[in-house]
Scaffold this motif. Sequence first.
Motif, mmCIF file in Angstrom:
data_model
loop_
_atom_site.group_PDB
_atom_site.id
_atom_site.type_symbol
_atom_site.label_atom_id
_atom_site.label_comp_id
_atom_site.label_asym_id
_atom_site.label_seq_id
_atom_site.Cartn_x
_atom_site.Cartn_y
_atom_site.Cartn_z
ATOM 1 N N GLU A 235 0.829 -1.208 0.000
ATOM 2 C CA GLU A 235 0.000 0.000 0.000
ATOM 3 C C GLU A 235 0.862 1.255 0.000
ATOM 4 O O GLU A 235 0.572 2.229 -0.717
ATOM 5 C CB GLU A 235 -0.913 0.004 1.227
ATOM 6 C CG GLU A 235 -1.896 -1.142 1.294
ATOM 7 C CD GLU A 235 -2.412 -1.357 2.702
ATOM 8 O OE1 GLU A 235 -2.701 -0.357 3.378
ATOM 9 O OE2 GLU A 235 -2.515 -2.522 3.131
ATOM 10 N N ILE A 236 1.918 1.255 0.806
ATOM 11 C CA ILE A 236 2.794 2.425 0.913
ATOM 12 C C ILE A 236 3.461 2.724 -0.422
ATOM 13 O O ILE A 236 3.447 3.868 -0.895
ATOM 14 C CB ILE A 236 3.852 2.200 2.016
ATOM 15 C CG1 ILE A 236 3.182 2.217 3.399
ATOM 16 C CG2 ILE A 236 4.953 3.254 1.946
ATOM 17 C CD1 ILE A 236 4.074 1.719 4.523
ATOM 18 N N ILE A 237 4.027 1.699 -1.050
ATOM 19 C CA ILE A 237 4.755 1.912 -2.301
ATOM 20 C C ILE A 237 3.819 2.375 -3.409
ATOM 21 O O ILE A 237 4.106 3.348 -4.120
ATOM 22 C CB ILE A 237 5.503 0.625 -2.713
ATOM 23 C CG1 ILE A 237 6.638 0.323 -1.729
ATOM 24 C CG2 ILE A 237 6.052 0.756 -4.138
ATOM 25 C CD1 ILE A 237 7.691 1.412 -1.621
ATOM 26 N N PHE A 238 2.691 1.706 -3.559
ATOM 27 C CA PHE A 238 1.772 2.086 -4.647
ATOM 28 C C PHE A 238 1.139 3.459 -4.413
ATOM 29 O O PHE A 238 0.794 4.145 -5.377
ATOM 30 C CB PHE A 238 0.705 1.008 -4.850
ATOM 31 C CG PHE A 238 1.131 -0.096 -5.767
ATOM 32 C CD1 PHE A 238 0.922 -0.012 -7.135
ATOM 33 C CD2 PHE A 238 1.770 -1.220 -5.261
ATOM 34 C CE1 PHE A 238 1.326 -1.024 -7.991
ATOM 35 C CE2 PHE A 238 2.186 -2.246 -6.112
ATOM 36 C CZ PHE A 238 1.964 -2.146 -7.483
ATOM 37 N N ARG A 239 1.009 3.860 -3.157
ATOM 38 C CA ARG A 239 0.474 5.207 -2.882
ATOM 39 C C ARG A 239 1.413 6.286 -3.421
ATOM 40 O O ARG A 239 0.963 7.383 -3.782
ATOM 41 C CB ARG A 239 0.301 5.372 -1.368
ATOM 42 C CG ARG A 239 -0.399 6.669 -0.964
ATOM 43 C CD ARG A 239 -1.878 6.593 -1.219
ATOM 44 N NE ARG A 239 -2.558 7.841 -0.968
ATOM 45 C CZ ARG A 239 -2.991 8.240 0.236
ATOM 46 N NH1 ARG A 239 -2.783 7.471 1.296
ATOM 47 N NH2 ARG A 239 -3.628 9.384 0.371
ATOM 48 N N LEU A 240 2.700 5.983 -3.506
ATOM 49 C CA LEU A 240 3.695 6.952 -3.943
ATOM 50 C C LEU A 240 3.900 6.968 -5.460
ATOM 51 O O LEU A 240 4.606 7.839 -5.978
ATOM 52 C CB LEU A 240 5.036 6.665 -3.266
ATOM 53 C CG LEU A 240 5.041 6.715 -1.739
ATOM 54 C CD1 LEU A 240 6.387 6.238 -1.214
ATOM 55 C CD2 LEU A 240 4.731 8.118 -1.238
#
Length: 327
Positions: A235-240
């Motif tokens: 979730e963190i990576i794709f949010r960026l």
Amino acid sequence: MQPYKKPEAIKRMNELAGSRKPFLFIIDYKQQCSLIEEVSRIDSARRRYDFNGVKNVEASTESYPGRIDWNFAPMPLADYRQAFEIVKRNILAGNSYLANLTCKVPVSTNLTLEDVFRHSKALYKLWLKDKLVCFSPEIFVRIENGEIKSFPMKGTIDATLPDAEKQLMDDPKEAAEHATIVDLIRNDLSMVAERVSVARYRYCDRLETNKGPIFQTSSEICGTLPDDYPSRIGEIIFRLLPAGSITGAPKPKTMAIIEEAEDYERGFYTGIMGYCDGRTLDSAVMIRFIEKDGERLYYKAGGGITSKSDLQSEYNEMIQKIYVPIY
């Protein structure tokens, strides 16, 4: 390596990181295709990586044994002008502050994709057999002990020019472009982290290439992740994504402008690649990129356009980036 669509990729990354299973991830520019695999299952005869010393191959050969043939045919300036003017018109209309315009350039060389991987001096390297090689100097994000860091890279100049570093640092266009990206990345990190700050602003690195040395400017931005970040890595990576340094600001509208201006699909170029063991993560933006399409090789390269951009200067910068870091 197993390909995944975005929802499945997020889930798979969360699962692997949450269970502390080291894995490799490669995510394309549009996040439509992600390759994710446990490192223990990666076949080094088909997939090789060296991410800042984390690798599945032996140490690279120190130098290439022989002469390097390196030729490329960038699009004519008149064709580049058409794409440049689409971007510049949108910027002047207020639709974007900065847009990254890229091109697909045919190259001919006696180097194989595997040669480029083996002999390139780069912080991050990836080779997919008969598909692509990437030798990126640009960090996307690093995560360690609950802290996330990003190092956006914007601004390039031929290091052999008189007072090259001073020219780069004093250039108002380059300074404005860098400031825009730093602000964008700071805002991006604020979506996933707290206490986001700029630790270092606009420092200069020297890179060696087969065409001679260049200077590039970067900044360091840091933030603190929540305690449960390992189980939320996907979730963190794709949010960026996509990376701000290879899109622009604001992201959604700028991506639409890029879609209109560019006459090819980026694919994995300007996506990201990285390694995660559940607690730490290291990743790179997939720039400095050669792809095999049929029997031909293509180099994908580009740069940021702002309201202060000059057509000839941007065209020259794009050409300057068509290199391999073999020397």
